[in-house]
Design a protein around this motif. Structure first.
Motif, PDB file in Angstrom:
ATOM      1  N   ASP A 247      -6.678  22.635   5.511  1.00 37.16           N
ATOM      2  CA  ASP A 247      -6.203  22.395   4.143  1.00 37.16           C
ATOM      3  C   ASP A 247      -5.189  21.259   4.043  1.00 37.16           C
ATOM      4  OD1 ASP A 247      -7.799  24.048   2.677  1.00 37.16           O
ATOM      5  OD2 ASP A 247      -6.393  25.725   2.641  1.00 37.16           O
ATOM      6  N   GLY A 248      -4.987  20.502   5.120  1.00 38.52           N
ATOM      7  CA  GLY A 248      -4.105  19.343   5.069  1.00 38.52           C
ATOM      8  C   GLY A 248      -4.800  18.171   4.390  1.00 38.52           C
ATOM      9  N   PRO A 249      -4.072  17.102   4.121  1.00 39.07           N
ATOM     10  CA  PRO A 249      -4.662  15.945   3.436  1.00 39.07           C
ATOM     11  C   PRO A 249      -5.877  15.357   4.156  1.00 39.07           C
ATOM     12  CG  PRO A 249      -2.275  15.801   3.401  1.00 39.07           C
ATOM     13  CD  PRO A 249      -2.601  16.956   4.290  1.00 39.07           C
ATOM     14  N   ALA A 250      -5.807  15.223   5.468  1.00 33.11           N
ATOM     15  CA  ALA A 250      -6.944  14.661   6.204  1.00 33.11           C
ATOM     16  C   ALA A 250      -8.131  15.611   6.181  1.00 33.11           C
ATOM     17  CB  ALA A 250      -6.531  14.342   7.638  1.00 33.11           C
ATOM     18  N   PHE A 251      -7.861  16.903   6.304  1.00 34.01           N
ATOM     19  CA  PHE A 251      -8.922  17.911   6.227  1.00 34.01           C
ATOM     20  C   PHE A 251      -9.647  17.830   4.886  1.00 34.01           C
ATOM     21  CE2 PHE A 251     -10.251  22.071   4.695  1.00 34.01           C
ATOM     22  CZ  PHE A 251     -10.988  22.586   5.752  1.00 34.01           C
ATOM     23  N   LYS A 252      -8.883  17.731   3.806  1.00 28.16           N
ATOM     24  CA  LYS A 252      -9.484  17.667   2.473  1.00 28.16           C
ATOM     25  C   LYS A 252     -10.326  16.408   2.293  1.00 28.16           C
ATOM     26  CE  LYS A 252      -5.938  20.519   0.271  1.00 28.16           C
ATOM     27  NZ  LYS A 252      -4.781  20.550  -0.665  1.00 28.16           N
ATOM     28  N   ALA A 253      -9.928  15.348   2.995  1.00 25.07           N
ATOM     29  CA  ALA A 253     -10.719  14.116   2.911  1.00 25.07           C
ATOM     30  C   ALA A 253     -11.993  14.197   3.747  1.00 25.07           C
ATOM     31  CB  ALA A 253      -9.871  12.932   3.367  1.00 25.07           C
TER      32      ALA A 253
ATOM     33  N   LEU B 274     -10.728   3.994  13.881  1.00 30.36           N
ATOM     34  CA  LEU B 274     -10.916   2.607  14.310  1.00 30.36           C
ATOM     35  C   LEU B 274      -9.983   1.641  13.593  1.00 30.36           C
ATOM     36  CD1 LEU B 274     -14.835   2.530  14.350  1.00 30.36           C
ATOM     37  CD2 LEU B 274     -13.275   3.012  16.264  1.00 30.36           C
ATOM     38  N   ALA B 275      -9.682   1.919  12.313  1.00 32.12           N
ATOM     39  CA  ALA B 275      -8.864   0.985  11.537  1.00 32.12           C
ATOM     40  C   ALA B 275      -8.111   1.745  10.453  1.00 32.12           C
ATOM     41  CB  ALA B 275      -9.725  -0.108  10.912  1.00 32.12           C
ATOM     42  N   VAL B 276      -6.977   1.185  10.066  1.00 29.91           N
ATOM     43  CA  VAL B 276      -6.141   1.735   8.999  1.00 29.91           C
ATOM     44  C   VAL B 276      -5.997   0.651   7.941  1.00 29.91           C
ATOM     45  CG1 VAL B 276      -3.913   2.738   8.411  1.00 29.91           C
ATOM     46  CG2 VAL B 276      -4.898   3.135  10.691  1.00 29.91           C
ATOM     47  N   ASN B 277      -6.507   0.913   6.755  1.00 27.80           N
ATOM     48  CA  ASN B 277      -6.471  -0.074   5.667  1.00 27.80           C
ATOM     49  C   ASN B 277      -7.011  -1.429   6.115  1.00 27.80           C
ATOM     50  OD1 ASN B 277      -5.373   1.822   3.931  1.00 27.80           O
ATOM     51  ND2 ASN B 277      -3.257   1.202   4.350  1.00 27.80           N
ATOM     52  N   GLY B 278      -8.089  -1.387   6.907  1.00 29.90           N
ATOM     53  CA  GLY B 278      -8.753  -2.616   7.337  1.00 29.90           C
ATOM     54  C   GLY B 278      -8.144  -3.285   8.543  1.00 29.90           C
ATOM     55  N   ILE B 279      -7.077  -2.737   9.103  1.00 29.52           N
ATOM     56  CA  ILE B 279      -6.420  -3.309  10.285  1.00 29.52           C
ATOM     57  C   ILE B 279      -6.676  -2.383  11.471  1.00 29.52           C
ATOM     58  CG2 ILE B 279      -4.205  -4.006  11.285  1.00 29.52           C
ATOM     59  CD1 ILE B 279      -3.220  -4.508   8.440  1.00 29.52           C
TER      60      ILE B 279
ATOM     61  N   ALA C  63       0.694   2.746  -2.097  1.00 35.09           N
ATOM     62  CA  ALA C  63      -0.221   1.931  -1.301  1.00 35.09           C
ATOM     63  C   ALA C  63      -1.389   2.792  -0.819  1.00 35.09           C
ATOM     64  CB  ALA C  63       0.530   1.319  -0.114  1.00 35.09           C
ATOM     65  N   PRO C  64      -2.549   2.183  -0.577  1.00 36.50           N
ATOM     66  CA  PRO C  64      -3.707   2.968  -0.128  1.00 36.50           C
ATOM     67  C   PRO C  64      -3.516   3.482   1.299  1.00 36.50           C
ATOM     68  CG  PRO C  64      -4.202   0.625  -0.027  1.00 36.50           C
ATOM     69  CD  PRO C  64      -2.865   0.744  -0.710  1.00 36.50           C
ATOM     70  N   LEU C  65      -4.245   4.539   1.631  1.00 30.78           N
ATOM     71  CA  LEU C  65      -4.245   5.075   2.990  1.00 30.78           C
ATOM     72  C   LEU C  65      -5.695   5.399   3.336  1.00 30.78           C
ATOM     73  CD1 LEU C  65      -2.866   6.002   5.543  1.00 30.78           C
ATOM     74  CD2 LEU C  65      -2.268   8.156   4.410  1.00 30.78           C
ATOM     75  N   GLU C  66      -6.367   4.407   3.911  1.00 32.92           N
ATOM     76  CA  GLU C  66      -7.782   4.536   4.228  1.00 32.92           C
ATOM     77  C   GLU C  66      -7.998   4.414   5.731  1.00 32.92           C
ATOM     78  OE1 GLU C  66      -9.771   2.825   0.092  1.00 32.92           O
ATOM     79  OE2 GLU C  66      -9.928   1.639   1.941  1.00 32.92           O
ATOM     80  N   LEU C  67      -8.820   5.309   6.239  1.00 36.32           N
ATOM     81  CA  LEU C  67      -9.110   5.334   7.670  1.00 36.32           C
ATOM     82  C   LEU C  67     -10.587   5.041   7.891  1.00 36.32           C
ATOM     83  CD1 LEU C  67      -7.188   8.592   8.726  1.00 36.32           C
ATOM     84  CD2 LEU C  67      -6.304   6.251   8.567  1.00 36.32           C
TER      85      LEU C  67
ATOM     86  N   ALA D 224     -10.534   8.044   2.379  1.00 35.22           N
ATOM     87  CA  ALA D 224      -9.302   7.789   1.631  1.00 35.22           C
ATOM     88  C   ALA D 224      -8.456   9.058   1.659  1.00 35.22           C
ATOM     89  CB  ALA D 224      -9.633   7.404   0.193  1.00 35.22           C
ATOM     90  N   ILE D 225      -7.252   8.968   2.229  1.00 32.11           N
ATOM     91  CA  ILE D 225      -6.373  10.127   2.370  1.00 32.11           C
ATOM     92  C   ILE D 225      -5.423  10.168   1.169  1.00 32.11           C
ATOM     93  CG2 ILE D 225      -4.777  11.344   3.875  1.00 32.11           C
ATOM     94  CD1 ILE D 225      -7.506  10.840   5.151  1.00 32.11           C
ATOM     95  N   ASP D 226      -5.463  11.243   0.421  1.00 32.32           N
ATOM     96  CA  ASP D 226      -4.599  11.416  -0.743  1.00 32.32           C
ATOM     97  C   ASP D 226      -3.306  12.090  -0.295  1.00 32.32           C
ATOM     98  OD1 ASP D 226      -3.468  11.698  -3.216  1.00 32.32           O
ATOM     99  OD2 ASP D 226      -4.837  13.266  -3.916  1.00 32.32           O
TER     100      ASP D 226
END
Length: 653
Positions: A557-563, A572-577, A595-599, A611-613
């Motif tokens: 039920d954490g943010p990553a789990f929900k995503a 492999l990358a965080v926000n394209g880096i 700011a976005p948080l995309e993995l 996308a992690i909310d």
């Protein structure tokens, strides 16, 4: 119409060919199980004293070659020998039967037929010819050669010989009623350490006095090419083997801290429950890790730099205090259903919160009092435990008591969502319960009494006795009431037996501290992550990530789990880096302001962007002082040394 007619005809044909619904299905009758292994009785084994001789010289192949002679009473027609399964300190059936190979039994030079019990597969039934006086068993115990096979117990530099993994015992008797005389041959020039009495050695063959099989199993050996030992006082010795000789370079100050541990334990418990005690410590990254208690010794593994990189490993030095405390908590005083007459009867773990939980508590307390761990490290360790349970979803459905069954059915294997399933939480949540007990006593008596008073009542009898005294929960309640009258039974029922309880921080709060969250890890958390090269973000986005960017745990039920991120996923990358720990931490911090948080991840052969909310920033648990003024609060007093501190006394950092 023609097609319809053909289909109808086919359907009718199948229906007519099928058996009528009233025809009964075949139904076998169960074959009844027959018990062929006798239950243990408290009577001496009538055959006499066994001999057990082990050749442990083949370090290249990692094998122990065993010759065991079992005398039999006149008239014996069948001998049943058992391989130990329910091993003390393991809390579950852990005997590595698959590593017992090339088994033969002979009598008078004649090869005997044997049959494995079809139900209890660790039992060997052997038919005995008339006139047989002894049966000779020969077999090999194969040490795992790589960690994927199990715990490695033999390397080119050292070995850890555990008798129960390479011996058999006659069924039908309490193991304390079976006698055995052991011996072992080790590689040339190696030194052997252990708690067995009457040690003798000629060349590389070491032998000991006759003893009971119970004491044998409770007395493992460490042996090594590079060895050193130190006298810690009170008949306690620190025996150390290492991968390299330079790793044995302990300073006098470091050894003094271990002496402090021995002193502080005696002061806390009021008696010793050993005639002598042998710390067996391996400094290695080659032999498998271990921390296992025994009555007069303990098996311990620390990193090769434990002495030479002392400050780096402060976080890891709770091991020896924990295992030493077990001589009192778990070995001398043992929950009634965790004591068993042999290694066949199952152990029941409903009171592991007292066996391991109380010991975990005392391990932390004695580590701080002795100076083996810095106080800030111990506070960080307590914060880590409390922070885990403050946000653990599994606590809503599963009690601490129930986690005592985990060693039996989970066998310490990794779990997909351990935050929901829970693990062996009787250790640390049990410890936090004992912390609350201490602080209730301190507050209720105005500081005149503490958990130390309970410890002396519970452990402080029969100085030098290294037998066992079993107990039930009502004795804990009775002795706590002798120290300070309180509804202890209700407290224990709420904290231990009832799921869905509030976070176990009451002891921390009564002790003058509070659980808080900060953007930097506490000293314990920081050092443990640095050692494993992992990144623990359980309390922020809900992930634990290894050094290669692979997710090893996801908080339910954490943010990553929900995503949708789960264990086994590689980031492999965080926000394209490209992924790095610093890049991910920077992105989590930036997400606080929108700011976005995309993995970008890889799972199997699929590449997925999540996308992690989450906007809560980095979070790690800390204990922060809440008591007013500068006087020592209850938790400070608990961690304060009891021994007199002279000008030159070793205090730790």
């Amino acid at each position: 119409m023609k097609h319809y007619t053909s289909s109808l005809i086919a359907t009718l044909a199948l229906a007519l060919a099928s058996p009528a619904l009233s025809t009964p299905l075949s139904a076998p009758t169960a074959v009844l199980l027959s018990q062929q292994v006798p239950d243990a009785v408290d009577a001496p084994y009538p055959g006499g004293t066994m001999t057990l001789d082990i050749d442990a010289t083949d370090t290249l192949r990692g094998v122990y070659r065993v010759t065991q002679t079992v005398p039999v009473a006149p008239g014996t027609q069948r001998l049943t020998l058992l391989f130990p399964q329910w091993l003390p300190g393991n809390h579950g059936p852990r005997g590595p039967l698959a590593e017992l190979v090339d088994v033969t039994f002979t009598a008078n030079g004649q090869l005997l037929r044997w049959k494995r019990d079809p139900v209890e597969v660790n039992a060997f039934h052997i038919d005995i010819p008339a006139g047989t006086k002894e049966v000779v068993a020969r077999f090999i115990h194969t040490s795992p050669l790589q960690s994927s096979e199990g715990r490695i117990t033999m390397t080119q530099e050292m070995l850890n010989l555990q008798w129960e993994k390479m011996s058999l015992y006659p069924a039908g008797h309490y193991v304390r009623q079976i006698r055995v005389k052991p011996s072992v041959t080790v590689p040339a020039g190696w030194t052997v350490a252990g708690a067995l009495d009457g040690v003798k050695h000629e060349g590389d063959r070491w032998s000991w006095d006759e003893t009971s099989y119970e004491i044998l199993v409770d007395s493992p050996l460490f042996a090594g090419k590079h060895f050193a030992k130190w006298d810690l006082g009170q008949n306690v010795t620190l025996n150390v083997v290492a991968d390299k000789p330079e790793q044995l370079a302990a300073t006098p100050e470091q050894i003094d801290l271990h002496r402090n541990l021995v002193t502080e334990a005696r002061l806390a418990f009021g008696a010793n429950h050993f005639d002598r005690y042998e710390f067996l410590l391996a400094l290695t990254d080659r032999m498998g890790g271990i921390g296992l208690e025994h009555h007069r010794s303990s098996e311990n593994q620390l990193e090769p730099g434990a002495f030479t990189e002392w400050d780096k490993y402060d976080f890891d030095r709770n091991l020896l205090p924990h295992e030493f405390s077990h001589s009192w908590s778990g070995k001398f005083r043992r929950p009634a259903r965790l004591w068993t007459p042999d290694y066949r009867q199952p152990m029941q773990g409903d009171m592991l919160w007292t066996y391991e939980g109380q010991d975990q508590f005392w391990g932390a307390v004695l580590a701080a009092r002795s100076g083996l761990q810095a106080k800030d490290t111990v506070l960080g360790m307590l914060a880590s435990w409390a922070g885990n349970f403050a946000e653990q979803p599994g606590r809503r459905w599963r009690s601490v008591e129930d986690t005592g069954s985990d060693p039996v059915f989970a066998a310490r294997k990794p779990k997909p969502f351990s935050s929901l399933s829970r693990n062996e939480d009787y250790y640390t949540e049990g410890a936090l319960t004992w912390l609350e007990i201490d602080q209730i006593i301190r507050q209720g008596t105005g500081g005149k009494k503490s958990i130390d008073d309970f410890a002396k009542l519970f452990f402080g009898m029969r100085d030098g006795d290294y037998g066992q005294i079993a107990f039930e929960a009502d004795e804990i309640v009775t002795k706590l009431n002798q120290v300070y009258p309180y509804d202890w039974a209700k407290l224990i029922d709420q904290r231990i037996n009832t799921p869905g309880q509030p976070a176990p921080v009451k002891g921390i709060e009564l002790g003058g501290y509070k659980l808080v969250w900060k953007e930097e890890p506490n000293p314990y958390f920081k050092a443990s992550m640095a050692d494993s090269k992992s990144l623990n973000l359980t309390h922020s986005i809900g992930l634990v990530i290894d050094k290669d960017g692979k997710v090893t745990a996801t908080q339910w039920d954490g943010p990553a789990f929900k995503a949708g991120v789960v264990s086994g996923t590689t980031i492999l990358a965080v926000n394209g880096i490209g992924y790095s720990q610093d890049e991910l931490k920077k992105a989590i911090t930036a997400a606080k302001t929108g700011a976005p948080l995309e993995l970008l991840t890889k799972r199997g052969d699929r590449f997925i962007t999540y996308a992690i909310d989450y906007k809560g920033g980095l979070r790690w648990p800390w204990l922060e002082r809440a008591a007013p003024g500068k006087a020592a609060a209850g938790l400070d007093l608990l961690l304060t040394p009891k021994r007199p501190l002279g000008r030159n006394a070793a205090k730790g950092k």
